[in-house]
Design a protein around this motif. Structure first.
Motif, PDB file in Angstrom:
ATOM      1  N   GLU A  10       0.835  -1.206   0.000  1.00  0.00           N
ATOM      2  CA  GLU A  10       0.000   0.000   0.000  1.00  0.00           C
ATOM      3  C   GLU A  10       0.868   1.254   0.000  1.00  0.00           C
ATOM      4  OE1 GLU A  10      -3.256   2.269   2.925  1.00  0.00           O
ATOM      5  OE2 GLU A  10      -2.580   0.225   3.375  1.00  0.00           O
ATOM      6  N   HIS A  11       1.945   1.227   0.782  1.00  0.00           N
ATOM      7  CA  HIS A  11       2.849   2.375   0.834  1.00  0.00           C
ATOM      8  C   HIS A  11       3.525   2.582  -0.521  1.00  0.00           C
ATOM      9  CE1 HIS A  11       5.291   5.379   2.777  1.00  0.00           C
ATOM     10  NE2 HIS A  11       6.432   4.729   2.562  1.00  0.00           N
ATOM     11  N   PHE A  12       3.973   1.505  -1.117  1.00  0.00           N
ATOM     12  CA  PHE A  12       4.627   1.547  -2.427  1.00  0.00           C
ATOM     13  C   PHE A  12       3.714   2.160  -3.484  1.00  0.00           C
ATOM     14  CE2 PHE A  12       5.338  -0.999  -6.417  1.00  0.00           C
ATOM     15  CZ  PHE A  12       6.531  -0.403  -6.800  1.00  0.00           C
ATOM     16  N   VAL A  13       2.487   1.691  -3.545  1.00  0.00           N
ATOM     17  CA  VAL A  13       1.535   2.170  -4.547  1.00  0.00           C
ATOM     18  C   VAL A  13       1.198   3.639  -4.312  1.00  0.00           C
ATOM     19  CG1 VAL A  13      -0.807   1.913  -5.445  1.00  0.00           C
ATOM     20  CG2 VAL A  13       0.582  -0.120  -4.991  1.00  0.00           C
ATOM     21  N   ALA A  14       1.024   4.017  -3.043  1.00  0.00           N
ATOM     22  CA  ALA A  14       0.693   5.410  -2.722  1.00  0.00           C
ATOM     23  C   ALA A  14       1.853   6.346  -3.066  1.00  0.00           C
ATOM     24  CB  ALA A  14       0.336   5.531  -1.244  1.00  0.00           C
ATOM     25  N   LEU A  15       3.079   5.889  -2.823  1.00  0.00           N
ATOM     26  CA  LEU A  15       4.240   6.714  -3.190  1.00  0.00           C
ATOM     27  C   LEU A  15       4.279   6.914  -4.700  1.00  0.00           C
ATOM     28  CD1 LEU A  15       7.110   5.322  -0.899  1.00  0.00           C
ATOM     29  CD2 LEU A  15       5.800   7.430  -0.616  1.00  0.00           C
ATOM     30  N   TRP A  16       3.997   5.855  -5.458  1.00  0.00           N
ATOM     31  CA  TRP A  16       3.995   5.984  -6.911  1.00  0.00           C
ATOM     32  C   TRP A  16       2.903   6.960  -7.370  1.00  0.00           C
ATOM     33  CZ3 TRP A  16       6.935   6.284 -10.623  1.00  0.00           C
ATOM     34  CH2 TRP A  16       7.947   5.375 -10.904  1.00  0.00           C
ATOM     35  N   SER A  17       1.773   6.933  -6.704  1.00  0.00           N
ATOM     36  CA  SER A  17       0.707   7.859  -7.066  1.00  0.00           C
ATOM     37  C   SER A  17       1.173   9.304  -6.901  1.00  0.00           C
ATOM     38  CB  SER A  17      -0.528   7.591  -6.189  1.00  0.00           C
ATOM     39  OG  SER A  17      -1.586   8.452  -6.558  1.00  0.00           O
TER      40      SER A  17
ATOM     41  N   VAL B 184       4.105 -10.826  -7.407  1.00  0.00           N
ATOM     42  CA  VAL B 184       4.827  -9.899  -8.281  1.00  0.00           C
ATOM     43  C   VAL B 184       3.847  -9.190  -9.214  1.00  0.00           C
ATOM     44  CG1 VAL B 184       6.489  -9.713 -10.174  1.00  0.00           C
ATOM     45  CG2 VAL B 184       7.011 -11.141  -8.190  1.00  0.00           C
ATOM     46  N   ASN B 185       2.958  -9.944  -9.832  1.00  0.00           N
ATOM     47  CA  ASN B 185       1.972  -9.341 -10.730  1.00  0.00           C
ATOM     48  C   ASN B 185       1.042  -8.388  -9.996  1.00  0.00           C
ATOM     49  OD1 ASN B 185       2.048 -10.236 -13.630  1.00  0.00           O
ATOM     50  ND2 ASN B 185       2.222 -12.229 -12.647  1.00  0.00           N
ATOM     51  N   ASP B 186       0.644  -8.747  -8.801  1.00  0.00           N
ATOM     52  CA  ASP B 186      -0.250  -7.899  -8.012  1.00  0.00           C
ATOM     53  C   ASP B 186       0.418  -6.566  -7.688  1.00  0.00           C
ATOM     54  OD1 ASP B 186      -2.527  -7.189  -6.374  1.00  0.00           O
ATOM     55  OD2 ASP B 186      -1.306  -7.679  -4.633  1.00  0.00           O
ATOM     56  N   VAL B 187       1.672  -6.628  -7.253  1.00  0.00           N
ATOM     57  CA  VAL B 187       2.409  -5.404  -6.916  1.00  0.00           C
ATOM     58  C   VAL B 187       2.587  -4.522  -8.147  1.00  0.00           C
ATOM     59  CG1 VAL B 187       4.681  -4.522  -6.259  1.00  0.00           C
ATOM     60  CG2 VAL B 187       3.605  -6.317  -4.895  1.00  0.00           C
ATOM     61  N   LEU B 188       3.043  -5.115  -9.246  1.00  0.00           N
ATOM     62  CA  LEU B 188       3.315  -4.333 -10.448  1.00  0.00           C
ATOM     63  C   LEU B 188       2.044  -3.749 -11.053  1.00  0.00           C
ATOM     64  CD1 LEU B 188       6.023  -6.531 -12.230  1.00  0.00           C
ATOM     65  CD2 LEU B 188       6.372  -4.514 -10.799  1.00  0.00           C
ATOM     66  N   ARG B 189       0.990  -4.556 -11.122  1.00  0.00           N
ATOM     67  CA  ARG B 189      -0.248  -4.055 -11.725  1.00  0.00           C
ATOM     68  C   ARG B 189      -0.906  -2.997 -10.853  1.00  0.00           C
ATOM     69  NH1 ARG B 189      -2.418  -6.896 -16.167  1.00  0.00           N
ATOM     70  NH2 ARG B 189      -4.035  -5.308 -16.095  1.00  0.00           N
ATOM     71  N   SER B 190      -0.814  -3.129  -9.537  1.00  0.00           N
ATOM     72  CA  SER B 190      -1.393  -2.122  -8.647  1.00  0.00           C
ATOM     73  C   SER B 190      -0.671  -0.788  -8.807  1.00  0.00           C
ATOM     74  CB  SER B 190      -1.313  -2.595  -7.193  1.00  0.00           C
ATOM     75  OG  SER B 190      -2.101  -3.747  -6.987  1.00  0.00           O
ATOM     76  N   ALA B 191       0.670  -0.844  -8.879  1.00  0.00           N
ATOM     77  CA  ALA B 191       1.434   0.383  -9.082  1.00  0.00           C
ATOM     78  C   ALA B 191       1.174   0.960 -10.471  1.00  0.00           C
ATOM     79  CB  ALA B 191       2.920   0.107  -8.886  1.00  0.00           C
ATOM     80  N   TYR B 192       1.105   0.083 -11.468  1.00  0.00           N
ATOM     81  CA  TYR B 192       0.799   0.527 -12.836  1.00  0.00           C
ATOM     82  C   TYR B 192      -0.523   1.293 -12.867  1.00  0.00           C
ATOM     83  CZ  TYR B 192      -1.406   0.125 -17.421  1.00  0.00           C
ATOM     84  OH  TYR B 192      -2.096   0.402 -18.573  1.00  0.00           O
ATOM     85  N   ASP B 193      -1.550   0.761 -12.223  1.00  0.00           N
ATOM     86  CA  ASP B 193      -2.857   1.420 -12.214  1.00  0.00           C
ATOM     87  C   ASP B 193      -2.760   2.818 -11.603  1.00  0.00           C
ATOM     88  OD1 ASP B 193      -4.085  -0.767 -13.390  1.00  0.00           O
ATOM     89  OD2 ASP B 193      -4.792  -1.615 -11.488  1.00  0.00           O
ATOM     90  N   ALA B 194      -1.987   2.939 -10.514  1.00  0.00           N
ATOM     91  CA  ALA B 194      -1.838   4.243  -9.858  1.00  0.00           C
ATOM     92  C   ALA B 194      -1.088   5.226 -10.752  1.00  0.00           C
ATOM     93  CB  ALA B 194      -1.108   4.077  -8.526  1.00  0.00           C
ATOM     94  N   ILE B 195      -0.039   4.733 -11.408  1.00  0.00           N
ATOM     95  CA  ILE B 195       0.737   5.599 -12.295  1.00  0.00           C
ATOM     96  C   ILE B 195      -0.094   6.030 -13.494  1.00  0.00           C
ATOM     97  CG2 ILE B 195       2.752   5.719 -13.819  1.00  0.00           C
ATOM     98  CD1 ILE B 195       4.070   3.616 -11.959  1.00  0.00           C
ATOM     99  N   ARG B 196      -0.776   5.066 -14.115  1.00  0.00           N
ATOM    100  CA  ARG B 196      -1.540   5.387 -15.317  1.00  0.00           C
ATOM    101  C   ARG B 196      -2.673   6.361 -15.015  1.00  0.00           C
ATOM    102  NH1 ARG B 196       0.565   5.894 -18.964  1.00  0.00           N
ATOM    103  NH2 ARG B 196       1.044   3.905 -19.964  1.00  0.00           N
ATOM    104  N   LYS B 197      -3.256   6.265 -13.832  1.00  0.00           N
ATOM    105  CA  LYS B 197      -4.325   7.203 -13.456  1.00  0.00           C
ATOM    106  C   LYS B 197      -3.789   8.621 -13.380  1.00  0.00           C
ATOM    107  CE  LYS B 197      -7.810   8.105  -9.894  1.00  0.00           C
ATOM    108  NZ  LYS B 197      -8.397   7.635  -8.602  1.00  0.00           N
TER     109      LYS B 197
END
Length: 387
Positions: free
Chosen positions: A173-180, A210-223
């Protein structure tokens, strides 16, 4: 310290000579040799023209490693990977003929875990370096580097061990939020001059995680960044051959990146491997990259029917005698440059962009001597104009 074409050589690889950043050149035809494997996914051709265009702009690049990706929390000496980037480095790199830099950043260092925000000093410093690079005409690949906490917790989480699952989810969650936040902050830079590398060298030993982490971050970045190119690396520390474990989105503005140090018995002497010098020289990049090309064509073909997901060689290099652990028993400057040139030529057959590891002060892999203010023998020629 990240595509491969239809109809290959009936029996041998068609040789085509071109530069990686020349988007007009078509890679040699590649035939996967079989129908797409059953991977629990449907193989759908994608128009990768946007990803290819950015890959061509990235072209010939170099990593600025052991700088923003360092960790000063446990420093016991004055170095601690203290490889500060000089403002003039970008001009040196541009004047040498490079098209881009890869900028590794340990974004989680000193971040706020309650608000999930990047340390403001790190954010400001990286923005300044990105600005300097772009002003010099260099495209920037911004990388999330050394997320050791996420990788370590993932090892326990995939086994469902104790609190590891909950701790891993919190770290994710922290990783994805930082990417956002990162993607939002850097949206001010042109899409043509900045791309994102989601996670350097994932080592979580589980495909699903691995796929869950990458796709979750991808979704945040693409948004936050609808127009920027996004790069994926696979697990087992970004091995090209692990493309098959990924479940990549049907997004034409992505790139697949792998790291190539084969064989480690030659490239990593003094870094866990014996000091054998040039006697350990080996380079199988031609056959290795052909295999990677077949896999990419099989799993992620382009709608053209003759191309595939664009690819980047995000790290590669040899630990030589400059700053390495083996001294005079390390590979020679000549062998170091020869291996780099051979590897690049093999990668360029498939229009790969690349980022050499690294510029300076990277444990013997460096191409530039900061103290001597000169490139080491054989460089940058081995990277810019490999013979």
């Amino acid at each position: 310290m990240r595509s491969f074409i239809s109809a290959l050589l009936m029996t041998a690889l068609v040789t085509v000579s071109f530069v990686a950043c020349d988007n007009s050149s078509a890679p040699p035809a590649v035939d996967s040799g079989s129908k797409p494997k059953e991977q629990g996914r449907t193989v759908v051709p994608v128009d990768y023209s946007k990803g290819r265009a950015m890959n061509a702009r990235l072209g010939k690049g170099i990593n600025l490693g052991n700088s923003w990706d360092s960790d000063y929390k446990n420093c016991k000496d004055d170095n601690c990977w203290g490889n500060a980037i000089d403002d003039g480095d970008f001009k040196i790199i541009k004047d040498a003929g490079f098209n881009s830099i890869r900028l590794p950043v340990r974004w989680q260092r000193n971040s706020d875990r309650e608000t999930h925000t990047v340390n403001p000093e790190i954010l400001a410093g990286v923005k300044e370096d990105v600005t300097l690079a772009i002003n010099e005409g260099l495209v920037v690949l911004l990388d999330f580097h050394h997320y050791v906490e996420l990788n370590a917790l993932g090892g326990g989480a995939h086994r469902g061990r104790g609190d590891s699952v909950a701790l891993f989810q919190a770290e994710k969650e922290h990783f994805v939020a930082l990417w956002s936040q990162i993607a939002t902050e850097f949206e001010e830079f042109p899409d043509s001059m900045l791309a994102y590398d989601i996670l350097n060298e994932p080592t979580i030993p589980n495909e699903g995680l691995v796929n869950d982490v990458l796709r979750s971050a991808y979704d945040a970045i693409r948004k936050a960044s609808p127009g920027k190119t996004i790069m994926f690396e696979s697990y087992n520390a970004a091995k090209f051959a692990q493309l098959s474990i990924l479940d990549l989105p049907a997004d034409g503005n992505i790139i697949y990146s792998g790291h190539y140090y084969e064989p480690y018995t030659f490239s990593h002497q003094g870094h866990g491997y014996a000091c054998q010098g040039d006697a350990a020289y080996s380079n199988k990049a031609v056959s290795d990259f052909l295999g990677y090309a077949k896999m990419a064509m099989e799993l992620y073909p382009d709608i053209s029917g003759k191309d595939f997901i664009p690819m980047n060689m995000g790290e590669f290099g040899i630990a030589g005698r400059s700053g390495g652990e083996c001294g005079d028993k390390a590979p020679s400057d000549e062998a170091k440059a020869k291996w780099a040139a051979e590897t690049i030529k093999a990668a360029q057959k498939y229009n790969m962009s690349f980022h050499y590891w690294g510029f300076t002060y990277v444990g013997g892999f460096e191409a530039y001597d900061r103290k001597g203010k000169a490139w080491y023998p054989g460089f940058p020629q081995a990277l810019i104009n490999p013979q």
